[in-house]
Scaffold this active site. Structure first.
Site, PDB file in Angstrom:
ATOM      1  N   CYS A  45      -6.223  -3.193   2.144  1.00 11.97           N
ATOM      2  CA  CYS A  45      -5.407  -2.743   4.006  1.00 11.97           C
ATOM      3  C   CYS A  45      -6.989  -2.457   4.388  1.00 11.97           C
ATOM      4  O   CYS A  45      -7.069  -3.765   5.286  1.00 11.97           O
ATOM      5  CB  CYS A  45      -4.756  -1.293   3.951  1.00 11.97           C
ATOM      6  SG  CYS A  45      -3.438  -1.159   5.709  1.00 11.97           S
ATOM      7  N   LYS A  76      -9.419   2.155  -2.565  1.00 20.17           N
ATOM      8  CA  LYS A  76     -10.133   1.850  -0.837  1.00 20.17           C
ATOM      9  C   LYS A  76     -11.640   1.993  -0.880  1.00 20.17           C
ATOM     10  O   LYS A  76     -12.043   3.000  -0.773  1.00 20.17           O
ATOM     11  CB  LYS A  76      -9.065   2.522  -0.167  1.00 20.17           C
ATOM     12  CG  LYS A  76      -9.155   1.536   1.043  1.00 20.17           C
ATOM     13  CD  LYS A  76      -7.500   2.212   2.556  1.00 20.17           C
ATOM     14  CE  LYS A  76      -7.455   1.668   3.231  1.00 20.17           C
ATOM     15  NZ  LYS A  76      -6.237   2.287   3.308  1.00 20.17           N
ATOM     16  N   GLU A 100       1.041  -1.181  -0.392  1.00 19.54           N
ATOM     17  CA  GLU A 100      -0.275  -0.031   0.365  1.00 19.54           C
ATOM     18  C   GLU A 100       0.678   1.219   0.218  1.00 19.54           C
ATOM     19  O   GLU A 100       1.715   0.916   1.047  1.00 19.54           O
ATOM     20  CB  GLU A 100      -0.525  -0.346   1.487  1.00 19.54           C
ATOM     21  CG  GLU A 100      -1.402   1.339   1.211  1.00 19.54           C
ATOM     22  CD  GLU A 100      -2.469   1.325   2.704  1.00 19.54           C
ATOM     23  OE1 GLU A 100      -2.731   1.031   3.606  1.00 19.54           O
ATOM     24  OE2 GLU A 100      -3.804   2.286   2.374  1.00 19.54           O
TER      25      GLU A 100
HETATM   26  N1  LIG Z   1      -3.747   1.591   7.352  1.00 20.44           N
HETATM   27  C1  LIG Z   1      -4.495   0.857   7.594  1.00 20.44           C
HETATM   28  O1  LIG Z   1      -5.603   1.162   5.987  1.00 20.44           O
HETATM   29  C2  LIG Z   1      -5.601  -0.345   8.826  1.00 20.44           C
HETATM   30  C3  LIG Z   1      -4.893  -1.123   9.800  1.00 20.44           C
HETATM   31  O2  LIG Z   1      -3.287  -0.246   9.509  1.00 20.44           O
HETATM   32  C4  LIG Z   1      -5.427  -1.033  10.692  1.00 20.44           C
HETATM   33  O3  LIG Z   1      -6.431  -1.582  10.264  1.00 20.44           O
HETATM   34  O4  LIG Z   1      -5.644  -1.245  11.911  1.00 20.44           O
END
Ligand SMILES: NC(=O)CC(=O)C(=O)O
Length: 365
Positions: free
Chosen positions: A238, A197, A123
């Protein structure tokens, strides 16, 4: 974009105009509910018990596993390739965008030289992960060329090396909006799908971590599942991994593999990162691959690292620590059928008790 299932099979703009997208589901669902005769509705406790008994016996007779996902689950398609290697490039990311792009390019080349037919990036790999950086590093992906040097590189490399690339994510600019976007390139160098996302990462754990993606980013509106040379792949970024319904929808659409570029952090990472990957894989009996940035010293946001491949029985097949690394691991889709035959969850669901609604697919019917 060529063969993103999200846009070609399931998208129907006419149906999106339906003011109540669930209305058809509600009428459908009522067909599965046990019919109660007026006599079974009574205030007496003993009669309630017998009414409950009659409900449960009517449910038992209306056992409809195939109806547990609305519309019903699609059969697993035959993948073009049963066995292949995936490369997970856990990259260090700096504030120098040019360096990040050439660094990612070298890592992809190394993964391909070690036999990877599919490469997954982290990401936000071309920019620091911060609300201040997103507007500065954002690219106009649709314009391409000089307006999007990161995706121009991905297209060139995938074509030259004849591999599929799930291009992690980068900040995308569309007019005055910014998205956190993953681009999928086929082995012909064409952009096959773009996932924005869907669930923005807004977290506030006092004294530990506060991050509000929604300060700068706009959420994507569609699930993304794409047919590639290496199978049918569902994409999440993520925080999307926390929402099991998305993974279930991908499984019901016949995904072999879910890919989540992600940058979990030092608070949630140790407890949740592997747990969520194994849960998504075990529940849906498919492969899950994740790729994180390496943990950078002095960065405002500290990534957890630990990029991983999980098999359809929830087993960790390959993983790494927090430093830069390239993982090469084998995926064998024949294992999916084996797992699903010995533990046939799809045939055992209770469609008469609960249902998952794929709103987009339902509306396209
Ligand atoms: N960084 C993200 O999008 C998610 C994350 O770090 C988490 O759900 O904990």
């Amino acid at each position: 974009m060529k063969s993103a299932i999200s846009s070609s099979l399931f998208f129907n703009s006419k149906n999106l105009l339906n003011p109540n997208p669930l209305s058809r589901f509600i009428s459908l669902k009522s067909n599965f509910l046990p019919k109660l005769s007026p006599r079974s509705i009574t205030k007496s406790p003993s009669s309630s018990t017998s009414a409950l008994r009659s409900i449960s016996s009517s449910m038992a007779s209306s056992f409809q596993p195939e109806q547990a996902r609305v519309p019903s689950a699609l059969p697993l398609p035959a993948p073009p390739l049963t066995k292949f290697n995936i490369g997970l490039c856990q990259l260090s990311v700096t504030s120098d965008k040019k360096r990040n792009i050439s660094h990612a390019k070298k890592a992809i080349e190394e993964a391909a030289s070690k036999g990877a037919k599919l490469v997954l990036l982290p990401e936000i790999w071309n920019s620091p992960y911060s609300n201040d950086s997103f507007p500065v590093y954002a690219e106009d992906i649709d314009a391409g060329g000089d307006a999007s040097p990161s995706t121009a590189m991905l297209s060139e490399v995938s074509k030259r090396l004849r591999i599929t690339i799930i291009g992690g994510s980068i900040p995308e600019r569309v007019g005055d909006r910014l998205y956190n976007t993953c681009c999928v390139f086929g082995s012909d160098g064409e952009l096959k799908a773009k996932h924005r996302k869907i669930h923005l990462f807004d977290i506030d754990i006092p004294g530990k971590i506060t991050f509000m993606e929604s300060k700068t980013l706009t959420a994507g509106e569609t699930p993304t599942i794409v047919d590639t040379d290496v199978g049918r792949i569902g994409i999440g970024i993520c925080y999307d991994i926390r929402f099991q319904e998305l993974a279930m929808i991908y499984a019901a659409r016949g995904a072999h593999l879910l890919c989540y570029p992600g940058a979990f952090n030092m608070t949630t990472g140790p407890l949740h990162w592997e747990l969520l990957q194994r849960a998504r894989a075990t529940d849906n009996q498919l492969y899950v691959a994740t790729c994180s940035p390496a943990r950078g010293s002095g960065a405002g946001y500290t990534a957890w690292g630990h990029s991983t491949l999980v098999g359809p029985f929830g087993e960790v097949l390959a993983t790494t620590e927090h430093e830069e690394d390239i993982i090469i691991a084998e995926i064998d889709y024949s294992v999916l059928e084996q797992r699903r035959t010995s533990l046939p969850l799809n045939k055992q669901r209770r469609g008469d008790l609960y249902q998952l609604v794929d709103v987009q697919r339902l509306n396209s019917k």
